[in-house]
Write a protein that holds these residues in place. Sequence first.
Motif, short mmCIF file in Angstrom:
data_model
loop_
_atom_site.label_atom_id
_atom_site.label_comp_id
_atom_site.label_asym_id
_atom_site.label_seq_id
_atom_site.Cartn_x
_atom_site.Cartn_y
_atom_site.Cartn_z
N LYS A 1 0.85 -1.20 0.00
CA LYS A 1 0.00 0.00 0.00
C LYS A 1 0.88 1.25 0.00
O LYS A 1 0.56 2.24 -0.66
CB LYS A 1 -0.93 -0.01 1.22
CG LYS A 1 -1.94 1.13 1.21
CD LYS A 1 -2.95 1.01 2.34
CE LYS A 1 -3.98 2.12 2.25
NZ LYS A 1 -4.98 2.05 3.36
N MET A 2 1.99 1.19 0.72
CA MET A 2 2.95 2.29 0.73
C MET A 2 3.41 2.62 -0.68
O MET A 2 3.46 3.78 -1.09
CB MET A 2 4.14 1.91 1.61
CG MET A 2 5.33 2.83 1.53
SD MET A 2 6.78 2.07 2.33
CE MET A 2 8.00 3.35 2.05
N GLU B 1 0.43 4.10 -2.78
CA GLU B 1 0.00 5.43 -2.37
C GLU B 1 1.14 6.45 -2.37
O GLU B 1 0.91 7.64 -2.17
CB GLU B 1 -0.60 5.36 -0.96
CG GLU B 1 -1.78 4.41 -0.81
CD GLU B 1 -3.02 4.92 -1.51
OE1 GLU B 1 -3.14 6.16 -1.67
OE2 GLU B 1 -3.88 4.10 -1.89
N TRP C 1 3.62 6.61 -0.15
CA TRP C 1 3.91 7.03 1.22
C TRP C 1 5.42 7.16 1.45
O TRP C 1 6.22 6.45 0.84
CB TRP C 1 3.39 6.01 2.22
CG TRP C 1 1.91 5.91 2.33
CD1 TRP C 1 0.98 6.75 1.81
CD2 TRP C 1 1.19 4.88 3.02
NE1 TRP C 1 -0.28 6.31 2.12
CE2 TRP C 1 -0.18 5.17 2.87
CE3 TRP C 1 1.56 3.75 3.74
CZ2 TRP C 1 -1.17 4.37 3.42
CZ3 TRP C 1 0.58 2.95 4.29
CH2 TRP C 1 -0.78 3.26 4.13
N SER C 2 5.78 8.01 2.38
CA SER C 2 7.14 8.04 2.89
C SER C 2 7.33 6.87 3.83
O SER C 2 6.36 6.23 4.28
CB SER C 2 7.40 9.35 3.64
OG SER C 2 6.62 9.37 4.84
N LYS D 1 5.58 7.49 7.14
CA LYS D 1 4.14 7.25 7.05
C LYS D 1 3.86 5.75 7.12
O LYS D 1 2.93 5.31 7.82
CB LYS D 1 3.61 7.84 5.75
CG LYS D 1 2.19 7.43 5.37
CD LYS D 1 1.15 7.95 6.35
CE LYS D 1 -0.26 7.63 5.84
NZ LYS D 1 -1.30 7.99 6.83
N ALA D 2 4.66 4.95 6.43
CA ALA D 2 4.47 3.50 6.46
C ALA D 2 4.68 2.94 7.87
O ALA D 2 3.94 2.05 8.31
CB ALA D 2 5.42 2.83 5.47
N GLU E 1 1.79 3.42 9.93
CA GLU E 1 0.72 2.50 9.56
C GLU E 1 1.09 1.04 9.87
O GLU E 1 0.45 0.11 9.40
CB GLU E 1 0.41 2.65 8.06
CG GLU E 1 -0.12 4.00 7.66
CD GLU E 1 -1.54 4.26 8.15
OE1 GLU E 1 -2.27 3.27 8.37
OE2 GLU E 1 -1.90 5.45 8.31
#
Length: 206
Positions: A165-166, A169, A171-172, A175-176, A179
């Motif tokens: 998903k990272m 999307e 993501w940095s 952020k991962a 999550e």
Amino acid sequence: MKEELEKRSLELTATTLVGDLTSSSKTEKLIALLDDMSELQLRFESAKYVVLIDDCYADLFSGELIRPQFLNEVEWSKFIKNIIKIRDHVRTNYGLEVVFHPHAQSHVETEEQIEKLLNDTDINLCLDTGHHAYTDGDPVAFMHKHYQPIPYLHLKSCDLKVREKMKREGWSFAKAVSEDVMCEPELGVVDMKAFMKVLEDINFDK
């Protein structure tokens, strides 16, 4: 700190040093920081290790590439020289052991890069099972093959669904992590029972 650790039946085992190991000037600043940290660390008899981590090549919070992802041979040689300089400084001045921590989005993250590091140096490792799995490595097989230079472990796992998903999307890494891409041992892809079996087989008691 001792009081708080003792309340929780914990011991300090290491300090951590993170920085740009491709830069000689920044390596000198890391050594100065380490000298400052040592005053505290040496008060803890149990704290025998310094965990050394290279800076990420991408910004942790934006994900933007801020350094080259791959090093050429000249850059790699300088990188190795700086690692050994820190290792030798710590060993000579404080009698502590530096262990290099391969880290996602750094210049030593994949199994191939870790093995190159082991081939080109005699540095010991802090194997992080979560980061190893994040880059599609097999920490069980790697530990079985390379256990001799691994006296120190970080035990966690990786949720590959979050990693995918990272990627989708954009993501940095921070952020991962927020999550739970790095997760409790029983929740991720790492076969912890098999990993523990390896530790038993090699009589790991570091």
